[in-house]
Motif scaffolding. Structure first.
Motif, mmCIF file in Angstrom:
data_model
loop_
_atom_site.group_PDB
_atom_site.id
_atom_site.type_symbol
_atom_site.label_atom_id
_atom_site.label_comp_id
_atom_site.label_asym_id
_atom_site.label_seq_id
_atom_site.Cartn_x
_atom_site.Cartn_y
_atom_site.Cartn_z
ATOM 1 N N SER A 75 34.011 33.521 38.697
ATOM 2 C CA SER A 75 34.509 34.828 38.299
ATOM 3 C C SER A 75 35.857 35.103 38.944
ATOM 4 O O SER A 75 36.378 34.297 39.710
ATOM 5 C CB SER A 75 33.511 35.899 38.739
ATOM 6 O OG SER A 75 33.488 35.953 40.152
ATOM 7 N N ILE A 76 36.358 36.268 38.668
ATOM 8 C CA ILE A 76 37.604 36.708 39.295
ATOM 9 C C ILE A 76 37.440 36.763 40.813
ATOM 10 O O ILE A 76 38.375 36.478 41.551
ATOM 11 C CB ILE A 76 38.076 38.061 38.716
ATOM 12 C CG1 ILE A 76 39.492 38.407 39.180
ATOM 13 C CG2 ILE A 76 37.110 39.174 39.056
ATOM 14 C CD1 ILE A 76 40.579 37.580 38.592
ATOM 15 N N GLU A 77 36.228 37.062 41.287
ATOM 16 C CA GLU A 77 35.991 37.101 42.733
ATOM 17 C C GLU A 77 36.165 35.721 43.360
ATOM 18 O O GLU A 77 36.716 35.603 44.450
ATOM 19 C CB GLU A 77 34.609 37.670 43.042
ATOM 20 C CG GLU A 77 34.490 39.154 42.737
ATOM 21 C CD GLU A 77 35.562 39.998 43.416
ATOM 22 O OE1 GLU A 77 35.859 39.780 44.616
ATOM 23 O OE2 GLU A 77 36.110 40.881 42.745
ATOM 24 N N SER A 127 51.245 44.421 46.585
ATOM 25 C CA SER A 127 51.816 45.351 45.599
ATOM 26 C C SER A 127 52.123 44.583 44.316
ATOM 27 O O SER A 127 53.263 44.178 44.088
ATOM 28 C CB SER A 127 53.098 45.984 46.138
ATOM 29 O OG SER A 127 52.839 46.691 47.322
ATOM 30 N N PRO A 128 51.105 44.362 43.483
ATOM 31 C CA PRO A 128 51.336 43.585 42.265
ATOM 32 C C PRO A 128 52.266 44.311 41.293
ATOM 33 O O PRO A 128 52.295 45.540 41.245
ATOM 34 C CB PRO A 128 49.941 43.422 41.675
ATOM 35 C CG PRO A 128 49.136 44.527 42.252
ATOM 36 C CD PRO A 128 49.740 44.836 43.599
ATOM 37 N N ASN A 129 53.051 43.538 40.550
ATOM 38 C CA ASN A 129 53.997 44.070 39.577
ATOM 39 C C ASN A 129 53.393 44.051 38.177
ATOM 40 O O ASN A 129 52.737 43.082 37.797
ATOM 41 C CB ASN A 129 55.282 43.236 39.549
ATOM 42 C CG ASN A 129 56.005 43.252 40.861
ATOM 43 O OD1 ASN A 129 56.099 44.293 41.519
ATOM 44 N ND2 ASN A 129 56.527 42.109 41.255
ATOM 45 N N GLU A 130 53.630 45.094 37.431
ATOM 46 C CA GLU A 130 53.305 45.150 36.006
ATOM 47 C C GLU A 130 51.826 44.884 35.713
ATOM 48 O O GLU A 130 51.479 44.050 34.893
ATOM 49 C CB GLU A 130 54.194 44.193 35.216
ATOM 50 C CG GLU A 130 55.668 44.493 35.401
ATOM 51 C CD GLU A 130 56.589 43.447 34.835
ATOM 52 O OE1 GLU A 130 57.594 43.839 34.243
ATOM 53 O OE2 GLU A 130 56.312 42.241 34.988
ATOM 54 N N THR A 131 50.969 45.639 36.389
ATOM 55 C CA THR A 131 49.529 45.492 36.181
ATOM 56 C C THR A 131 49.032 46.319 35.004
ATOM 57 O O THR A 131 47.899 46.153 34.573
ATOM 58 C CB THR A 131 48.750 45.952 37.427
ATOM 59 O OG1 THR A 131 49.028 47.337 37.646
ATOM 60 C CG2 THR A 131 49.119 45.128 38.648
ATOM 61 N N VAL A 148 41.777 40.579 31.907
ATOM 62 C CA VAL A 148 42.143 41.967 32.205
ATOM 63 C C VAL A 148 42.076 42.190 33.715
ATOM 64 O O VAL A 148 43.003 42.754 34.311
ATOM 65 C CB VAL A 148 41.214 42.956 31.449
ATOM 66 C CG1 VAL A 148 41.422 44.377 31.941
ATOM 67 C CG2 VAL A 148 41.433 42.862 29.946
ATOM 68 N N GLU A 149 41.008 41.724 34.343
ATOM 69 C CA GLU A 149 40.862 41.866 35.794
ATOM 70 C C GLU A 149 41.975 41.110 36.523
ATOM 71 O O GLU A 149 42.517 41.600 37.508
ATOM 72 C CB GLU A 149 39.494 41.371 36.250
ATOM 73 C CG GLU A 149 38.358 42.270 35.799
ATOM 74 C CD GLU A 149 36.985 41.698 36.128
ATOM 75 O OE1 GLU A 149 36.878 40.480 36.409
ATOM 76 O OE2 GLU A 149 36.022 42.470 36.097
ATOM 77 N N ASN A 174 45.146 43.103 36.211
ATOM 78 C CA ASN A 174 45.011 44.316 37.021
ATOM 79 C C ASN A 174 45.174 44.030 38.508
ATOM 80 O O ASN A 174 45.716 44.842 39.250
ATOM 81 C CB ASN A 174 43.650 44.978 36.790
ATOM 82 C CG ASN A 174 43.559 45.674 35.453
ATOM 83 O OD1 ASN A 174 44.553 46.009 34.823
ATOM 84 N ND2 ASN A 174 42.335 45.884 34.993
ATOM 85 N N ILE A 175 44.714 42.884 38.961
ATOM 86 C CA ILE A 175 44.750 42.530 40.385
ATOM 87 C C ILE A 175 46.058 41.850 40.780
ATOM 88 O O ILE A 175 46.626 42.139 41.826
ATOM 89 C CB ILE A 175 43.552 41.619 40.739
ATOM 90 C CG1 ILE A 175 42.249 42.406 40.591
ATOM 91 C CG2 ILE A 175 43.697 41.031 42.137
ATOM 92 C CD1 ILE A 175 41.001 41.543 40.615
ATOM 93 N N TYR A 176 46.544 40.916 39.934
ATOM 94 C CA TYR A 176 47.703 40.099 40.298
ATOM 95 C C TYR A 176 49.009 40.557 39.651
ATOM 96 O O TYR A 176 50.079 40.352 40.216
ATOM 97 C CB TYR A 176 47.455 38.635 39.917
ATOM 98 C CG TYR A 176 46.391 37.976 40.740
ATOM 99 C CD1 TYR A 176 46.701 37.371 41.956
ATOM 100 C CD2 TYR A 176 45.071 37.956 40.319
ATOM 101 C CE1 TYR A 176 45.725 36.760 42.719
ATOM 102 C CE2 TYR A 176 44.079 37.354 41.077
ATOM 103 C CZ TYR A 176 44.404 36.756 42.273
ATOM 104 O OH TYR A 176 43.441 36.155 43.028
ATOM 105 N N GLY A 177 48.944 41.120 38.453
ATOM 106 C CA GLY A 177 50.166 41.481 37.745
ATOM 107 C C GLY A 177 50.915 40.248 37.280
ATOM 108 O O GLY A 177 50.331 39.195 37.022
ATOM 109 N N THR A 178 52.228 40.367 37.194
ATOM 110 C CA THR A 178 53.087 39.269 36.743
ATOM 111 C C THR A 178 53.458 38.394 37.927
ATOM 112 O O THR A 178 53.832 38.908 38.979
ATOM 113 C CB THR A 178 54.375 39.822 36.093
ATOM 114 O OG1 THR A 178 54.022 40.682 35.021
ATOM 115 C CG2 THR A 178 55.251 38.700 35.567
#
Length: 176
Positions: free
Chosen positions: A2-4, A15-19, A39-40, A43-47
């Motif tokens: 999983s994402i975990e 501070s992820p960018n563009e989430t 999606v997760e 939301n967590i990593y961004g670009t």
């Protein structure tokens, strides 16, 4: 995985960018949703770039080269052109056909990472594939995008298209 599991291998940025925080998630097309693990991830990593080599496309980025919608259009157009030119050489379907390939990531070597769209109603069932740069061959994986990344970073999955020295010993996510 999983994402975990991925978060334990690949530390998210502070501070992820563009989430897309605070925005509604768009649809891939009409009523086709993005897989929840993706999606997760966004939301967590961004670009950004994974281990200085892989980048997932992001529907929220203003960077043309990493924008999901811009690259989806270009990559599918390019691959459709190749298929039209030599259908006996390029033997795979592209999105929106069933079992079609839908681009989700790129590597610094020009390889493409795809979702295999097996179901238009439930994107969480989608698996993944990689097409190496300048190759007609597709490597299919029975993995979601985050489980594919986890497997690659843990060296449990070794795609033929990726360099032998990947991943490096130090795995970092660099936000862009």
């Amino acid at each position: 995985m999983s994402i975990e599991s991925l978060r334990n291998i690949l530390i998210p940025p502070n501070s992820p960018n563009e989430t897309g925080a605070g925005e509604s998630w768009p649809f891939v097309d009409e009523n086709v949703t993005f897989p929840m693990d993706y999606v997760e991830f966004i939301n967590i990593y961004g670009t950004g770039r994974i281990a200085d080599f892989i980048a997932l496309l992001n529907p929220f980025t203003k960077n043309f080269d990493l924008n999901f919608f811009e690259q989806k259009k270009l990559i599918i157009e390019d691959f459709n052109y190749l298929i039209d030119e030599d259908p006996s050489y390029y033997k795979y379907n592209l999105y929106p056909k069933l079992n079609g390939l839908l681009p989700v990531g790129i590597t610094d070597n020009g390889d493409y990472i795809f979702w295999v769209v097996t179901d238009l109603k439930d994107s969480n069932l989608w698996k993944t594939a990689i097409i190496a740069s300048r190759s007609p061959d597709v490597e299919y994986f029975d993995e979601s995008i985050t489980s594919l990344l986890s497997g690659i970073l843990l060296k449990k999955i070794k795609p033929d298209s990726l360099p032998d020295n990947f991943p490096p010993n130090q795995i970092i996510f660099d936000g862009i």
